[in-house]
Design a protein around this motif. Sequence first.
Motif, PDB file in Angstrom:
ATOM      1  N   ASP A  35     -11.616  19.335  31.300  1.00 20.43           N
ATOM      2  CA  ASP A  35     -10.305  18.957  31.521  1.00 20.43           C
ATOM      3  C   ASP A  35     -10.457  17.219  31.377  1.00 20.43           C
ATOM      4  OD1 ASP A  35      -9.035  21.356  32.093  1.00 20.43           O
ATOM      5  OD2 ASP A  35      -9.743  20.917  34.060  1.00 20.43           O
ATOM      6  N   ILE A  36     -11.505  16.790  31.621  1.00 17.62           N
ATOM      7  CA  ILE A  36     -11.650  14.955  31.617  1.00 17.62           C
ATOM      8  C   ILE A  36     -12.857  14.716  30.653  1.00 17.62           C
ATOM      9  CG2 ILE A  36     -10.911  15.104  33.931  1.00 17.62           C
ATOM     10  CD1 ILE A  36     -13.836  14.366  34.649  1.00 17.62           C
ATOM     11  N   ALA A  37     -13.254  15.747  29.728  1.00 11.33           N
ATOM     12  CA  ALA A  37     -14.160  15.525  28.629  1.00 11.33           C
ATOM     13  C   ALA A  37     -13.948  14.179  27.748  1.00 11.33           C
ATOM     14  CB  ALA A  37     -14.543  16.415  27.666  1.00 11.33           C
ATOM     15  N   ALA A  38     -12.854  14.207  27.493  1.00  9.38           N
ATOM     16  CA  ALA A  38     -12.487  12.895  26.514  1.00  9.38           C
ATOM     17  C   ALA A  38     -12.594  11.766  27.321  1.00  9.38           C
ATOM     18  CB  ALA A  38     -11.122  13.044  25.918  1.00  9.38           C
ATOM     19  N   GLN A  39     -12.074  11.438  28.348  1.00  4.03           N
ATOM     20  CA  GLN A  39     -12.191  10.279  29.295  1.00  4.03           C
ATOM     21  C   GLN A  39     -13.707  10.075  29.584  1.00  4.03           C
ATOM     22  OE1 GLN A  39     -10.114  12.872  29.944  1.00  4.03           O
ATOM     23  NE2 GLN A  39      -8.174  11.988  29.771  1.00  4.03           N
ATOM     24  N   VAL A  40     -14.526  10.741  29.937  1.00  7.20           N
ATOM     25  CA  VAL A  40     -15.790  10.507  30.376  1.00  7.20           C
ATOM     26  C   VAL A  40     -16.708  10.078  29.220  1.00  7.20           C
ATOM     27  CG1 VAL A  40     -18.105  11.683  31.448  1.00  7.20           C
ATOM     28  CG2 VAL A  40     -15.780  12.674  32.119  1.00  7.20           C
ATOM     29  N   ARG A  41     -16.427  10.657  27.942  1.00  3.55           N
ATOM     30  CA  ARG A  41     -16.946  10.033  26.800  1.00  3.55           C
ATOM     31  C   ARG A  41     -16.383   8.701  26.404  1.00  3.55           C
ATOM     32  NH1 ARG A  41     -15.793  15.259  24.222  1.00  3.55           N
ATOM     33  NH2 ARG A  41     -17.844  16.522  23.861  1.00  3.55           N
ATOM     34  N   ALA A  42     -15.257   8.550  26.661  1.00  4.77           N
ATOM     35  CA  ALA A  42     -14.567   7.356  26.405  1.00  4.77           C
ATOM     36  C   ALA A  42     -15.081   6.075  27.325  1.00  4.77           C
ATOM     37  CB  ALA A  42     -13.150   7.214  26.580  1.00  4.77           C
ATOM     38  N   ALA A  43     -15.493   6.612  28.670  1.00  2.00           N
ATOM     39  CA  ALA A  43     -16.005   5.670  29.604  1.00  2.00           C
ATOM     40  C   ALA A  43     -17.209   5.261  29.280  1.00  2.00           C
ATOM     41  CB  ALA A  43     -16.087   6.507  30.889  1.00  2.00           C
ATOM     42  N   GLY A  44     -18.235   6.200  28.501  1.00  2.00           N
ATOM     43  CA  GLY A  44     -19.582   5.717  28.030  1.00  2.00           C
ATOM     44  C   GLY A  44     -20.573   6.871  28.192  1.00  2.00           C
ATOM     45  N   LEU A  45     -20.206   7.834  28.589  1.00  2.00           N
ATOM     46  CA  LEU A  45     -21.215   9.240  28.751  1.00  2.00           C
ATOM     47  C   LEU A  45     -21.680   9.397  27.126  1.00  2.00           C
ATOM     48  CD1 LEU A  45     -22.658  11.306  30.688  1.00  2.00           C
ATOM     49  CD2 LEU A  45     -20.653  12.749  29.806  1.00  2.00           C
ATOM     50  N   GLU A  46     -23.140   9.545  27.290  1.00  2.00           N
ATOM     51  CA  GLU A  46     -23.845   9.721  25.963  1.00  2.00           C
ATOM     52  C   GLU A  46     -24.417  11.234  25.771  1.00  2.00           C
ATOM     53  OE1 GLU A  46     -26.965   6.949  25.369  1.00  2.00           O
ATOM     54  OE2 GLU A  46     -25.642   4.996  25.680  1.00  2.00           O
ATOM     55  N   ILE A  47     -24.450  11.913  26.990  1.00  2.00           N
ATOM     56  CA  ILE A  47     -25.006  13.302  26.942  1.00  2.00           C
ATOM     57  C   ILE A  47     -23.676  14.229  26.747  1.00  2.00           C
ATOM     58  CG2 ILE A  47     -26.786  13.003  28.330  1.00  2.00           C
ATOM     59  CD1 ILE A  47     -25.435  14.066  30.593  1.00  2.00           C
ATOM     60  N   PRO A  49     -20.873  16.261  27.617  1.00  2.00           N
ATOM     61  CA  PRO A  49     -19.969  16.664  28.862  1.00  2.00           C
ATOM     62  C   PRO A  49     -20.208  17.910  29.416  1.00  2.00           C
ATOM     63  CG  PRO A  49     -18.676  15.276  27.466  1.00  2.00           C
ATOM     64  CD  PRO A  49     -19.834  15.577  26.547  1.00  2.00           C
ATOM     65  N   ALA A  50     -20.278  18.878  28.627  1.00  2.00           N
ATOM     66  CA  ALA A  50     -20.491  20.257  29.085  1.00  2.00           C
ATOM     67  C   ALA A  50     -21.891  20.398  29.956  1.00  2.00           C
ATOM     68  CB  ALA A  50     -20.600  21.102  27.890  1.00  2.00           C
ATOM     69  N   LEU A  51     -22.822  19.524  29.821  1.00  2.00           N
ATOM     70  CA  LEU A  51     -23.875  19.665  30.792  1.00  2.00           C
ATOM     71  C   LEU A  51     -23.371  19.443  32.163  1.00  2.00           C
ATOM     72  CD1 LEU A  51     -26.558  17.766  28.763  1.00  2.00           C
ATOM     73  CD2 LEU A  51     -26.756  20.312  29.300  1.00  2.00           C
ATOM     74  N   LEU A  52     -22.181  18.662  32.509  1.00  2.00           N
ATOM     75  CA  LEU A  52     -21.849  18.441  33.784  1.00  2.00           C
ATOM     76  C   LEU A  52     -21.271  19.474  34.356  1.00  2.00           C
ATOM     77  CD1 LEU A  52     -20.781  14.599  33.403  1.00  2.00           C
ATOM     78  CD2 LEU A  52     -22.874  15.499  33.951  1.00  2.00           C
ATOM     79  N   SER A  53     -21.072  20.655  33.803  1.00  2.00           N
ATOM     80  CA  SER A  53     -20.679  21.811  34.243  1.00  2.00           C
ATOM     81  C   SER A  53     -21.575  22.917  34.286  1.00  2.00           C
ATOM     82  CB  SER A  53     -19.375  22.251  33.466  1.00  2.00           C
ATOM     83  OG  SER A  53     -19.703  22.603  31.978  1.00  2.00           O
ATOM     84  N   ASN A  54     -22.841  22.847  33.816  1.00  2.00           N
ATOM     85  CA  ASN A  54     -23.847  23.799  33.953  1.00  2.00           C
ATOM     86  C   ASN A  54     -24.764  23.655  35.025  1.00  2.00           C
ATOM     87  OD1 ASN A  54     -25.845  25.724  33.167  1.00  2.00           O
ATOM     88  ND2 ASN A  54     -26.353  24.810  31.056  1.00  2.00           N
ATOM     89  N   LEU A  55     -24.652  24.579  35.967  1.00  2.00           N
ATOM     90  CA  LEU A  55     -25.572  24.469  37.202  1.00  2.00           C
ATOM     91  C   LEU A  55     -26.866  24.963  36.845  1.00  2.00           C
ATOM     92  CD1 LEU A  55     -23.153  25.564  39.870  1.00  2.00           C
ATOM     93  CD2 LEU A  55     -23.633  23.277  39.144  1.00  2.00           C
ATOM     94  N   GLN A  56     -27.143  25.433  35.482  1.00  2.00           N
ATOM     95  CA  GLN A  56     -28.603  25.913  35.312  1.00  2.00           C
ATOM     96  C   GLN A  56     -29.396  25.053  34.543  1.00  2.00           C
ATOM     97  OE1 GLN A  56     -29.050  28.590  36.818  1.00  2.00           O
ATOM     98  NE2 GLN A  56     -26.879  28.685  37.199  1.00  2.00           N
TER      99      GLN A  56
END
Length: 713
Positions: A35-47, A49-56
């Motif tokens: 839901d917030i992938a675009a905002q996280v990328r815009a803020a500067g995340l380089e990896i 964003p899907a990794l932040l939903s993967n508990l594995q």
Amino acid sequence: MKAWVLGGAAALSATMIATAAWADEGMWLPRQTQDIAAQVRAAGLEIDPALLSNLQAAPLNAIVSLGGCSASFVSPQGLVATNHHCVQGSLQYNSSPDQDRLTNGFLARRLQDEVRAAPGSRIFVIEELRDVTADMNRGLTARTTGIDRYNRLEENRKSLIAACERQPSRRCDVRAYYGGSTYFLQQQLEIKDVRLVYAPAMGIGNFGGETDNWMWPRHTGDFGFYRAYVAPDGSSADYSEANVPYRPRSHLRIATEGVTDGDFVMVAGFPGTTSRLVTAEEAIFQFDQLYPVQTRLLTDYANLIEQRTEGDQAAQIKYASILAGVENYEKKSQGEIAGAKAIDLAARKTEQQNAYRSWIREGGRRRQPYATAARDLDALVQEANATALADTRLGTINRAQLYAAAKLLYRYAQEQQKPDAERESGYQQRDRLPIQQRLQQIERRYDARVDRAVLEQALVEYRKVDAASRDAAFERTLEQIGLDRLYADTELDETAARLAWLDRPVADFERSTDPFIRLAVASYDWGLRRETEAKTRAGRTQAARSVYLQGMREWADANGRPLYPDANGSLRFTYGKVTGRQRDGLIWTPFTTAEGLLAKHTGEGEFDLPDRAVELIRDRDYGRYVAPSLGTLPVDYLSTVDITNGNSGSATLNARGEFVGLAFDGTLDGVISDWSYDPTINRTIHVDSRFMLWTMDKVDGADRLLEEMGVRR
């Protein structure tokens, strides 16, 4: 800031709603990343964003809970980094006047020198966070309310937990989100053998003490290390010399470069509790009536402990972790009261609530369920407020450790008469070992003289409550026994005696002449009645609040902003940037430095750096840990990430998901963020990874750990 936080958002245009501050707010569930992938990328995340939903996968599967603090794996051998104040209980437990590790710090030079953490210490490794809303609502209807609703939800919850925990060494829990409109089951591997590896001296790990707590500028090296151990076959096991270090699926890589002003950072951990989604009436009552009483009670409690342990080093060591916790919450409560006035929380919450309820009215019959829920919730809030002050004063009695232990033992005995599935949560077979360890911990945290003074102070508050609301049986029994005999005749001050009561039948308690056991038996029926009243109200409240907050989610979605749930101890991530703060006549730069640390050093009390650190800083011997942008060694830094209690020890990650420090505190005026986030004042304080590594390398010589973490090759 999201639309619903802005107050009269229903009347605002989409352009006005879309504020830049929104990106810095939110304790997000991993599944909300999409839901917030675009905002996280815009803020500067380089990896991705899907990794932040993967508990594995890293980084989230390297994030762990300590059951009250957050932490992270930082080596392939199960080394866990967290805050100094999160390992303080284990330092205290392993200290004595002859070996004061609490003051002097601790470093295991070899693997075999690592010592057992305090009883009950756990490392919980996240494995799954699964939506179980349908399972939790099984058997409920719109007409199910009160105690029946509470009991059905509890029955469904225990059934889900029991099924999850059929897997060996798993600790599972079901938590409510959005007031119970959604439920998730959190599954964690429970590692039972936890050992203390390293913590710097108090003069670094808690430099500034209570004076600097919640303050900026800050110069504290608030870090320490545990290690997770398992059986040789890799299974979770109780402490044994045969156990070996746990090998996590992944661990965090230590960044080769630190952060600079304006850098993207994120924090992952297990935030405890926030109250951003409560009604205006709940917030106003909390700050106008409840907090002033709670804060005064905490101040009295802290002052009493300091007075009764003065000049007694053994007693000071015993009560060090208790006192630190009390003072921390005391100061936070004071900050929240001041913060509520500074941002006019009452007006802000009222405006927000009015906007939401205006949206409900505009929807007509389609939104009528939300209107009904609002009316029901308002009435229930009034009921809860009416009992809250009395509950706060009555609850101070439980500060007396032997009385609390006796009540715990007797309730456990009562619950053992039922089938395990029907026992109260907290007293099932899965809870036996944690209860045993709570009883063990008392031996290193109890002094009869201090405990009696604590009880006497609590009784003064207890008697301020109207007699009709107090426990007459408890009072009669206490009067018959008297305080002198209460402490002179008990056997519960001995660990072996306490543990011997753990599996004894109810009849043995009822025949006992131990004065604390007699008090526990006398107070049982009164406590059970109050508990039933609270459960009945909780069931009614869940029915109303779950619908009310479901409507709030719909309102937020209508304004184009997903709504994150209040913190509840489950895994979350948050992100922002390294930045300072400005306000009238005051500029906060984002970093503090070693020179500022030395300037605060007095050689006494809370500002007493180890001699080795003083020597190194005077010689500007910082090695490769200098920050190029500062030209010196950074100590702590500020960011806009959104955290609360429970986030202590959370790993701070850079845009590539690498370890760059630990979150450990907020600023005093910013703690109001538990109730309402304000981007102009909200700041989190982190210990800089470069200061951690410098301390390990130059001050304490922790070469073995640095090599293990991949810092030296």
